[in-house]
Write a protein that holds these residues in place. Sequence first.
Motif, mmCIF file in Angstrom:
data_model
loop_
_atom_site.group_PDB
_atom_site.id
_atom_site.type_symbol
_atom_site.label_atom_id
_atom_site.label_comp_id
_atom_site.label_asym_id
_atom_site.label_seq_id
_atom_site.Cartn_x
_atom_site.Cartn_y
_atom_site.Cartn_z
ATOM 1 N N ALA A 68 0.832 -1.205 0.000
ATOM 2 C CA ALA A 68 0.000 0.000 0.000
ATOM 3 C C ALA A 68 0.863 1.249 0.000
ATOM 4 O O ALA A 68 0.599 2.209 -0.741
ATOM 5 N N GLY A 69 1.911 1.247 0.813
ATOM 6 C CA GLY A 69 2.810 2.394 0.851
ATOM 7 C C GLY A 69 3.574 2.576 -0.447
ATOM 8 O O GLY A 69 3.782 3.701 -0.915
ATOM 9 N N PHE A 70 3.990 1.452 -1.037
ATOM 10 C CA PHE A 70 4.717 1.515 -2.308
ATOM 11 C C PHE A 70 3.833 2.085 -3.416
ATOM 12 O O PHE A 70 4.268 2.925 -4.205
ATOM 13 N N ALA A 71 2.583 1.628 -3.480
ATOM 14 C CA ALA A 71 1.661 2.113 -4.512
ATOM 15 C C ALA A 71 1.404 3.608 -4.371
ATOM 16 O O ALA A 71 1.247 4.318 -5.373
ATOM 17 N N GLU A 72 1.388 4.096 -3.151
ATOM 18 C CA GLU A 72 1.168 5.524 -2.942
ATOM 19 C C GLU A 72 2.388 6.333 -3.372
ATOM 20 O O GLU A 72 2.250 7.409 -3.955
ATOM 21 N N ARG A 73 3.576 5.790 -3.115
ATOM 22 C CA ARG A 73 4.798 6.524 -3.472
ATOM 23 C C ARG A 73 5.073 6.465 -4.964
ATOM 24 O O ARG A 73 5.609 7.416 -5.537
ATOM 25 N N PHE A 74 4.717 5.339 -5.613
ATOM 26 C CA PHE A 74 5.002 5.173 -7.039
ATOM 27 C C PHE A 74 3.700 4.898 -7.801
ATOM 28 O O PHE A 74 3.431 3.765 -8.216
ATOM 29 N N PRO A 75 2.880 5.908 -7.997
ATOM 30 C CA PRO A 75 1.566 5.706 -8.634
ATOM 31 C C PRO A 75 1.641 5.287 -10.093
ATOM 32 O O PRO A 75 0.662 4.773 -10.625
ATOM 33 N N GLU A 76 2.793 5.477 -10.743
ATOM 34 C CA GLU A 76 2.920 5.100 -12.150
ATOM 35 C C GLU A 76 3.235 3.615 -12.324
ATOM 36 O O GLU A 76 3.268 3.113 -13.438
ATOM 37 N N ILE A 77 3.475 2.913 -11.232
ATOM 38 C CA ILE A 77 3.759 1.476 -11.288
ATOM 39 C C ILE A 77 2.522 0.703 -10.867
ATOM 40 O O ILE A 77 1.964 0.950 -9.795
ATOM 41 N N SER A 78 2.077 -0.225 -11.708
ATOM 42 C CA SER A 78 0.979 -1.116 -11.323
ATOM 43 C C SER A 78 1.599 -2.399 -10.762
ATOM 44 O O SER A 78 2.406 -3.048 -11.417
ATOM 45 N N LEU A 79 1.242 -2.737 -9.539
ATOM 46 C CA LEU A 79 1.858 -3.848 -8.814
ATOM 47 C C LEU A 79 0.945 -5.069 -8.836
ATOM 48 O O LEU A 79 -0.220 -4.992 -8.458
ATOM 49 N N GLU A 80 1.479 -6.186 -9.281
ATOM 50 C CA GLU A 80 0.744 -7.463 -9.294
ATOM 51 C C GLU A 80 1.445 -8.425 -8.336
ATOM 52 O O GLU A 80 2.591 -8.800 -8.556
ATOM 53 N N MET A 81 0.749 -8.833 -7.282
ATOM 54 C CA MET A 81 1.307 -9.753 -6.297
ATOM 55 C C MET A 81 0.799 -11.163 -6.563
ATOM 56 O O MET A 81 -0.413 -11.405 -6.583
ATOM 57 N N LEU A 82 1.716 -12.096 -6.762
ATOM 58 C CA LEU A 82 1.384 -13.504 -6.977
ATOM 59 C C LEU A 82 1.744 -14.254 -5.699
ATOM 60 O O LEU A 82 2.917 -14.512 -5.427
ATOM 61 N N LEU A 83 0.735 -14.584 -4.893
ATOM 62 C CA LEU A 83 0.959 -15.213 -3.594
ATOM 63 C C LEU A 83 0.859 -16.720 -3.725
ATOM 64 O O LEU A 83 -0.202 -17.278 -4.034
ATOM 65 N N THR A 84 1.974 -17.384 -3.502
ATOM 66 C CA THR A 84 2.037 -18.837 -3.646
ATOM 67 C C THR A 84 3.241 -19.358 -2.884
ATOM 68 O O THR A 84 4.236 -18.651 -2.719
ATOM 69 N N GLU A 85 3.152 -20.606 -2.421
ATOM 70 C CA GLU A 85 4.297 -21.225 -1.754
ATOM 71 C C GLU A 85 5.308 -21.763 -2.764
ATOM 72 O O GLU A 85 6.438 -22.093 -2.397
ATOM 73 N N ALA A 86 4.925 -21.850 -4.029
ATOM 74 C CA ALA A 86 5.834 -22.362 -5.066
ATOM 75 C C ALA A 86 6.868 -21.310 -5.435
ATOM 76 O O ALA A 86 6.600 -20.109 -5.396
ATOM 77 N N PHE A 87 8.064 -21.773 -5.798
ATOM 78 C CA PHE A 87 9.109 -20.879 -6.291
ATOM 79 C C PHE A 87 8.887 -20.693 -7.791
ATOM 80 O O PHE A 87 9.265 -21.537 -8.602
ATOM 81 N N LEU A 88 8.241 -19.596 -8.174
ATOM 82 C CA LEU A 88 7.966 -19.354 -9.590
ATOM 83 C C LEU A 88 9.256 -19.005 -10.329
ATOM 84 O O LEU A 88 10.171 -18.398 -9.778
ATOM 85 N N ASP A 89 9.298 -19.387 -11.601
ATOM 86 C CA ASP A 89 10.473 -19.143 -12.433
ATOM 87 C C ASP A 89 10.436 -17.721 -12.995
ATOM 88 O O ASP A 89 9.412 -17.276 -13.514
ATOM 89 N N PHE A 90 11.564 -17.034 -12.913
ATOM 90 C CA PHE A 90 11.611 -15.642 -13.359
ATOM 91 C C PHE A 90 11.270 -15.510 -14.836
ATOM 92 O O PHE A 90 10.520 -14.605 -15.237
ATOM 93 N N ASP A 91 11.813 -16.386 -15.671
ATOM 94 C CA ASP A 91 11.590 -16.277 -17.118
ATOM 95 C C ASP A 91 10.235 -16.843 -17.521
ATOM 96 O O ASP A 91 9.436 -16.171 -18.172
ATOM 97 N N ALA A 92 9.975 -18.085 -17.117
ATOM 98 C CA ALA A 92 8.739 -18.749 -17.541
ATOM 99 C C ALA A 92 7.496 -18.040 -17.013
ATOM 100 O O ALA A 92 6.481 -17.952 -17.708
ATOM 101 N N ASP A 93 7.573 -17.514 -15.794
ATOM 102 C CA ASP A 93 6.413 -16.872 -15.182
ATOM 103 C C ASP A 93 6.471 -15.346 -15.245
ATOM 104 O O ASP A 93 5.638 -14.670 -14.653
#
Length: 317
Positions: free
Chosen positions: A123-148
């Motif tokens: 919430a604080g980050f979104a207020e400070r950087f309004p030009e960035i749209s933040l997508e949070m992917l909540l999972t216990e899996a270690f997602l791959d940087f390239d594939a995901d």
Amino acid sequence: MQQKVSKTETLDADLLDLRAFCLVVDLASITAAARAIGETKGSVSRRITRLEQALGVELLRRSPRLVQATEDGLAYRLRVGQALELLEDARAAVQQAREKPSGHLRVTAPFDLGLSLLAPLSAGFAERFPEISLEMLLTEAFLDFDADQIDVALRAAASLPDSSLIAHKLQPLESGLFAAPAYLRKRRPPRRPEDLEAHRLLLAQTTRGRATLSFRSRDGLERAEVRVRAAIAASDYSFCREVALAGAGIALLPEVNVRRDLEAKALVPVLEDHVLESDATLFLVHAGTRFLPPKVRAFRDYLLDAFGARGRREPAA
């Protein structure tokens, strides 16, 4: 699609040569152009000569009183001017992006930590950087940087395997045992780790409802290892926290998940004279490149400042 880059000799020209040429044409004077860029008349003249030799054409007609562009010179001035404007636009865009990061940022984090720890920070980050749209992917899996297509990962682990990624230690993840006052009024609170066998335990991430808990006394003189069975087991800590709040038993939870509950006295610590041994750490991970996108750099620096973790960097992920 791979972009092709021209390899013609015109690319060998110094950008200052091209800028000097454009100024000479626009001002109709080598002297005036030299004054504009802070060079000598001879230096500017040599720049024009270099261009003419590289191109194999005459760009300027020189006389004691006047300097005029040839027909080839005028055509070259038009195209070079457009190229210089594009370069200036690119420079301005990069600087603006650095000063005001923008774009879509994909961040992955463990579900429980995302809810309890990262939600208020997001919430604080979104207020400070309004030009960035933040997508949070909540999972216990270690997602791959390239594939995901991940930009930043928050990972809870004892250690991370070697890779080309960069990991920053944010904070240790200490866990404890917590219960609702209503539960402890009905049962005698445990005084030693062995007493847990007589209690209803709420555990996450167990093996068929069983787990081994390692303790040390706060004075460091005693250690104990207890094999326990969960009365209720779950795949995430948030569920165990909710069940503990309902008075169903003693839950093993990361301390960051229950800070507000402790302040409100909705939960209280159990076995305060003992510490659960855990070497889990929260890491922030991103690509190992010198030129991070401004949006990634902004998120990284925001979290490092929030955790007071500047400088805790190691080349592992």
